[in-house]
Design an enzyme around this catalytic site. Structure first.
Site, PDB file in Angstrom:
ATOM      1  N   GLU A 101       0.935  -1.319   0.020  1.00  0.00           N
ATOM      2  CA  GLU A 101      -0.062  -0.090  -0.202  1.00  0.00           C
ATOM      3  C   GLU A 101       0.846   1.314  -0.087  1.00  0.00           C
ATOM      4  OE1 GLU A 101      -3.573  -2.074   2.665  1.00  0.00           O
ATOM      5  OE2 GLU A 101      -2.935  -0.155   3.297  1.00  0.00           O
ATOM      6  N   CYS A 114       3.541   8.330   0.919  1.00  0.00           N
ATOM      7  CA  CYS A 114       4.120   7.450   1.941  1.00  0.00           C
ATOM      8  C   CYS A 114       4.222   6.001   1.150  1.00  0.00           C
ATOM      9  CB  CYS A 114       3.139   7.223   3.062  1.00  0.00           C
ATOM     10  SG  CYS A 114       3.681   6.050   4.272  1.00  0.00           S
ATOM     11  N   CYS A 121       6.351  -7.642   7.386  1.00  0.00           N
ATOM     12  CA  CYS A 121       7.525  -6.997   8.062  1.00  0.00           C
ATOM     13  C   CYS A 121       7.688  -8.040   9.187  1.00  0.00           C
ATOM     14  CB  CYS A 121       6.860  -5.942   8.787  1.00  0.00           C
ATOM     15  SG  CYS A 121       8.088  -5.148   9.974  1.00  0.00           S
ATOM     16  N   CYS A 125       6.074  -5.408  15.908  1.00  0.00           N
ATOM     17  CA  CYS A 125       5.270  -4.392  16.796  1.00  0.00           C
ATOM     18  C   CYS A 125       4.065  -4.977  17.047  1.00  0.00           C
ATOM     19  CB  CYS A 125       5.427  -3.102  16.296  1.00  0.00           C
ATOM     20  SG  CYS A 125       7.336  -2.616  15.890  1.00  0.00           S
ATOM     21  N   CYS A 128       1.067  -3.067  15.356  1.00  0.00           N
ATOM     22  CA  CYS A 128       1.053  -2.691  14.194  1.00  0.00           C
ATOM     23  C   CYS A 128       0.610  -3.881  13.159  1.00  0.00           C
ATOM     24  CB  CYS A 128       2.567  -2.534  13.617  1.00  0.00           C
ATOM     25  SG  CYS A 128       2.595  -2.051  11.922  1.00  0.00           S
ATOM     26  N   GLY A 168       6.497  -2.462   6.267  1.00  0.00           N
ATOM     27  CA  GLY A 168       8.003  -2.841   6.111  1.00  0.00           C
ATOM     28  C   GLY A 168       8.911  -2.019   7.076  1.00  0.00           C
ATOM     29  N   GLU A 169      10.112  -2.638   7.389  1.00  0.00           N
ATOM     30  CA  GLU A 169      11.100  -1.843   8.047  1.00  0.00           C
ATOM     31  C   GLU A 169      12.085  -1.659   6.955  1.00  0.00           C
ATOM     32  OE1 GLU A 169      11.851  -0.228  10.770  1.00  0.00           O
ATOM     33  OE2 GLU A 169      13.843  -0.095  10.019  1.00  0.00           O
ATOM     34  N   SER A 200      11.431   6.345   8.360  1.00  0.00           N
ATOM     35  CA  SER A 200      11.011   5.899   9.750  1.00  0.00           C
ATOM     36  C   SER A 200      11.650   4.391  10.317  1.00  0.00           C
ATOM     37  CB  SER A 200       9.485   5.999   9.952  1.00  0.00           C
ATOM     38  OG  SER A 200       9.321   5.607  11.306  1.00  0.00           O
ATOM     39  N   SER A 223      11.082   5.284  15.911  1.00  0.00           N
ATOM     40  CA  SER A 223       9.649   4.799  16.560  1.00  0.00           C
ATOM     41  C   SER A 223      10.174   4.245  18.126  1.00  0.00           C
ATOM     42  CB  SER A 223       9.250   3.749  15.894  1.00  0.00           C
ATOM     43  OG  SER A 223       9.011   3.965  14.390  1.00  0.00           O
ATOM     44  N   LEU A 224       9.846   5.222  18.909  1.00  0.00           N
ATOM     45  CA  LEU A 224      10.400   4.917  20.183  1.00  0.00           C
ATOM     46  C   LEU A 224       9.089   4.525  21.067  1.00  0.00           C
ATOM     47  CD1 LEU A 224      13.046   5.337  22.081  1.00  0.00           C
ATOM     48  CD2 LEU A 224      12.145   7.798  22.790  1.00  0.00           C
ATOM     49  N   ASN A 299      -3.686   4.163  16.339  1.00  0.00           N
ATOM     50  CA  ASN A 299      -4.804   3.787  15.306  1.00  0.00           C
ATOM     51  C   ASN A 299      -5.031   2.163  15.567  1.00  0.00           C
ATOM     52  OD1 ASN A 299      -6.471   3.815  12.973  1.00  0.00           O
ATOM     53  ND2 ASN A 299      -5.031   3.159  11.566  1.00  0.00           N
ATOM     54  N   CYS A 342      -7.931   0.862   5.243  1.00  0.00           N
ATOM     55  CA  CYS A 342      -6.209   0.874   4.398  1.00  0.00           C
ATOM     56  C   CYS A 342      -5.847  -0.527   4.479  1.00  0.00           C
ATOM     57  CB  CYS A 342      -5.619   1.622   5.492  1.00  0.00           C
ATOM     58  SG  CYS A 342      -3.888   1.596   4.972  1.00  0.00           S
TER      59      CYS A 342
HETATM   60  N1  SAH Z   1       8.848  -0.233  10.223  1.00  0.00           N
HETATM   61  C1  SAH Z   1       9.056   1.365  10.371  1.00  0.00           C
HETATM   62  C2  SAH Z   1       7.951   2.148   9.692  1.00  0.00           C
HETATM   63  C3  SAH Z   1       6.540   1.575   9.816  1.00  0.00           C
HETATM   64  S1  SAH Z   1       5.326   2.454  10.312  1.00  0.00           S
HETATM   65  C4  SAH Z   1       9.020   1.967  11.893  1.00  0.00           C
HETATM   66  O1  SAH Z   1       8.865   1.033  12.691  1.00  0.00           O
HETATM   67  O2  SAH Z   1       9.224   3.110  12.153  1.00  0.00           O
HETATM   68  C5  SAH Z   1       5.242   4.189  10.871  1.00  0.00           C
HETATM   69  C6  SAH Z   1       5.067   4.505  12.130  1.00  0.00           C
HETATM   70  O3  SAH Z   1       3.576   4.158  12.505  1.00  0.00           O
HETATM   71  C7  SAH Z   1       5.959   3.901  13.189  1.00  0.00           C
HETATM   72  O4  SAH Z   1       6.149   4.892  14.437  1.00  0.00           O
HETATM   73  C8  SAH Z   1       4.939   2.737  13.764  1.00  0.00           C
HETATM   74  O5  SAH Z   1       5.484   2.306  14.935  1.00  0.00           O
HETATM   75  C9  SAH Z   1       3.686   3.621  13.691  1.00  0.00           C
HETATM   76  N2  SAH Z   1       2.415   2.604  13.761  1.00  0.00           N
HETATM   77  C10 SAH Z   1       2.406   1.324  13.489  1.00  0.00           C
HETATM   78  N3  SAH Z   1       1.118   0.631  13.646  1.00  0.00           N
HETATM   79  C11 SAH Z   1       0.640   1.981  14.237  1.00  0.00           C
HETATM   80  C12 SAH Z   1      -0.890   1.923  14.877  1.00  0.00           C
HETATM   81  N4  SAH Z   1      -1.634   1.028  14.798  1.00  0.00           N
HETATM   82  N5  SAH Z   1      -1.478   3.259  15.309  1.00  0.00           N
HETATM   83  C13 SAH Z   1      -0.169   4.183  15.335  1.00  0.00           C
HETATM   84  N6  SAH Z   1       1.082   4.002  14.992  1.00  0.00           N
HETATM   85  C14 SAH Z   1       1.361   2.848  14.525  1.00  0.00           C
END
Ligand code: SAH
Length: 361
Positions: A101, A114, A121, A125, A128, A168-169, A200, A223-224, A299, A342
């Site tokens: 996507e 984006c 991935c 997380c 996610c 993806g990462e 990111s 992504s902390l 989300n 989405c």
């Molecule tokens: N793999 C990368 C990019 C992916 S997503 C990363 O981890 O940064 C981009 C951002 O959206 C990341 O900060 C991820 O942690 C966050 N994210 C993923 N799922 C989410 C969700 N359901 N709600 C809010 N943020 C989310």
């Protein structure tokens, strides 16, 4: 069906993934003069044509040879959703039938895209959706470029910003992603300023240090999501691999090498990481670092961790960070009315699995 047909033939040269120098070598090997490489590169990366036939300043014979040996189209739009606020979500089909996507967002200062960097991935997380089915494979440069090119073709609008925040990462697909960044920003291509590109990552510390050596001027976002290891490990398995101390060390190194400010993303999960105590710990952790915190209201994804924090909690969190002199913004949400759809976009086409990319900035 919008866009162009994907080329499904295998065992061909992925010509769009060749950078300018590689393309010159390739063209010479085919017995052509090297200036043909410039023409070919511009057709692919500036005119964004989807067939060799359209490359009218190349001889018919040469076009025929290219057609026979090369794969031209890496990704093509197969479905499009349009939000009331103008955000568009695209389902892209790759030549092998896999789906990813991409999202197009319009802002006053330009258009952002984006993009996804992998099919699935493996970072896991907990909140996610993109990681649910694991990693299928990484994307090649052509497949990332074509997400941008297809969107520019379909919308008829110039893309000025790119965000590597889809499925993806990016740092788990390091070489291809770096090559993509160089190709999309180079003068014979779309020439998008690296300053307008954000990558990111979930925090692969070693790769962050490696990225610091690439002399890129992109923005790095980390992504902390938590200020301490125990909490971060509950949310992100990658936190077992790298402690927050190791991650911050890598970030410090990145800032020192590149002189660029880092963004820390913090997705707010109700009752998990959204208290004032966590905000205070976060400020303490980031003290003295040239950075900025971006708060993302979660989300919620069916079957995954957590609910969205209350707006008042998000405001309190922001207020506490500001009180402690930490730069902070709350991410503006775009395309909320098509959010639910989405992942369903990919789900519907894959028969069951919910995959979702979070692409709001
Ligand atoms: N793999 C990368 C990019 C992916 S997503 C990363 O981890 O940064 C981009 C951002 O959206 C990341 O900060 C991820 O942690 C966050 N994210 C993923 N799922 C989410 C969700 N359901 N709600 C809010 N943020 C989310």
């Amino acid at each position: 069906m919008t866009g162009t047909d994907c080329d499904n033939r295998q065992n061909k040269t992925d010509i769009k993934s060749l950078d300018f120098i590689e393309l010159q070598e390739y063209v010479l090997k085919m017995g052509q003069k090297s200036f043909r490489a410039k023409q070919l590169y511009q057709w692919m990366h500036q005119q964004l044509v989807t067939s060799f036939d359209e490359m009218t300043n190349l001889s018919k014979a040469f076009r025929g040879q290219l057609e026979e040996r090369c794969l031209l189209n890496g990704a093509c739009v197969t479905e499009r959703q349009i939000s009331k606020d103008g955000t568009n979500k695209f389902l892209m089909e790759l030549a092998d039938g896999n789906l990813v996507e991409s999202v197009w967002m319009q802002y006053k200062h330009g258009n952002s895209v984006c993009i996804s960097t992998q099919v699935g991935c493996r970072m896991g997380c907990r909140f996610c959706a993109s990681t649910e089915g694991g990693l299928i494979r990484s994307l090649r440069p052509s497949e990332m470029l074509d997400q941008v090119y297809e969107i520019q073709r379909v919308t008829g609008e110039r893309v000025s910003n790119i965000i590597l925040m889809g499925i993806g990462e990016p740092l788990d697909n390091y070489e291809n992603v770096v090559k993509f960044i160089r190709m999309v920003s180079e003068e014979h291509g779309l020439h998008i300023s690296q300053r307008n590109i954000t990558l990111s990552t979930c925090g692969l510390a070693e790769q962050i240090k490696r990225l610091a050596e690439e002399a890129l001027t992109i923005t790095l976002a980390i992504s902390l999501h938590a200020p301490d290891d125990a909490l971060r490990r509950e949310m992100m398995p990658v936190a077992y691999r790298y402690s927050i101390a190791e991650l911050i060390d890598a970030c410090r190194y990145y800032i020192q090498k590149t002189n660029r400010r880092i963004t820390f993303e913090y997705s707010m999960v109700e009752g998990k990481n959204d208290s004032v105590l966590e905000a205070e710990a976060l400020s303490k952790l980031l003290k003295g670092l040239n950075c900025h915190v971006n708060l993302i209201p979660l989300n919620p994804v069916k079957g995954r961790m957590g609910q969205r924090s209350l707006q008042s909690k998000i405001e309190d969190f922001k207020f506490t960070l500001e009180k402690n002199h930490t730069n902070v913004t709350i991410r503006r949400e775009m395309g909320r009315d098509i959010d639910a759809a989405c992942g369903q976009l990919r789900n519907k086409n894959k028969g069951g699995k919910l995959h979702e990319s979070i692409c709001k900035d």
